[in-house]
Write an enzyme that holds these catalytic residues in place. Structure first.
Site, PDB file in Angstrom:
ATOM      1  N   LEU A  73      11.207   5.759 -11.395  1.00 13.79           N
ATOM      2  CA  LEU A  73      11.703   5.551 -12.751  1.00 13.79           C
ATOM      3  C   LEU A  73      10.617   5.067 -13.712  1.00 13.79           C
ATOM      4  CD1 LEU A  73      15.246   4.088 -12.038  1.00 13.79           C
ATOM      5  CD2 LEU A  73      14.594   6.452 -12.526  1.00 13.79           C
ATOM      6  N   ASP A 124      -4.392  -5.074   5.830  1.00 15.88           N
ATOM      7  CA  ASP A 124      -4.682  -4.001   6.767  1.00 15.88           C
ATOM      8  C   ASP A 124      -6.076  -4.153   7.360  1.00 15.88           C
ATOM      9  OD1 ASP A 124      -4.298  -1.538   8.156  1.00 15.88           O
ATOM     10  OD2 ASP A 124      -5.444  -0.518   6.591  1.00 15.88           O
TER      11      ASP A 124
END
Length: 157
Positions: A73, A124
């Site tokens: 959106l 990560d």
């Protein structure tokens, strides 16, 4: 609009906000979050291993540009500038993303996305050494548009 939610119509359905009648203005947003290591695994980032932060910076910049693909959106924007910076402090890293554009809608989501993805990149790249915690992700400042300038008045994380 339902209960002041800009992305929900009168029937409770998700919708993209119509910005076609809004004026183009200079827009800027700053988002911040922290990455903490309870076991101190991030201490090595102060040394020559700064490549972790260099990679996280590029990942954050790319994420800002991909925001409408990640959050459907959000409007596709012509982003003029993205900067992702880091500050090592108290066993963690503060991540800050600044995004600027000249357009009809703000860049808060782009700044939040850049900040979050840079933080996740650190997790990560460093997470194998110690479980990491990402927290306190928020918009710290926004400028432009009809609402002008807004700053978060709370205390730093």
């Amino acid at each position: 609009m339902t209960d002041g939610l800009s992305h929900v119509d009168a029937h409770g359905r998700a919708r993209m906000v119509d910005v076609t009648q809004k004026a183009n203005t200079h827009r800027q947003a700053v988002a911040r979050c922290t990455v903490r290591s309870p076991g101190g695994a991030l201490g090595f980032l102060a040394g020559p291993e700064g490549e972790v932060l260099a990679a996280a910076r590029v990942i954050g910049i790319q994420a800002a540009k991909q925001t409408p693909d990640l959050i459907p959106l959000c409007h596709p924007l012509l982003i003029g500038d993205v900067a992702v910076d880091f500050e090592l402090r108290d066993g963690g890293v503060e991540v800050e993303a600044r995004v600027e554009s000249f357009g009809q809608t703000g860049v808060e989501m782009e700044a939040l996305t850049a900040c979050a993805m840079a933080a996740l990149a650190i997790c990560d790249l460093c997470g194998a050494a110690d479980p990491l915690v990402v927290g306190e992700l928020r918009v710290w400042e926004k400028r432009g548009g009809r609402s002008g300038t807004w700053r978060y008045e709370g205390s730093a994380g």
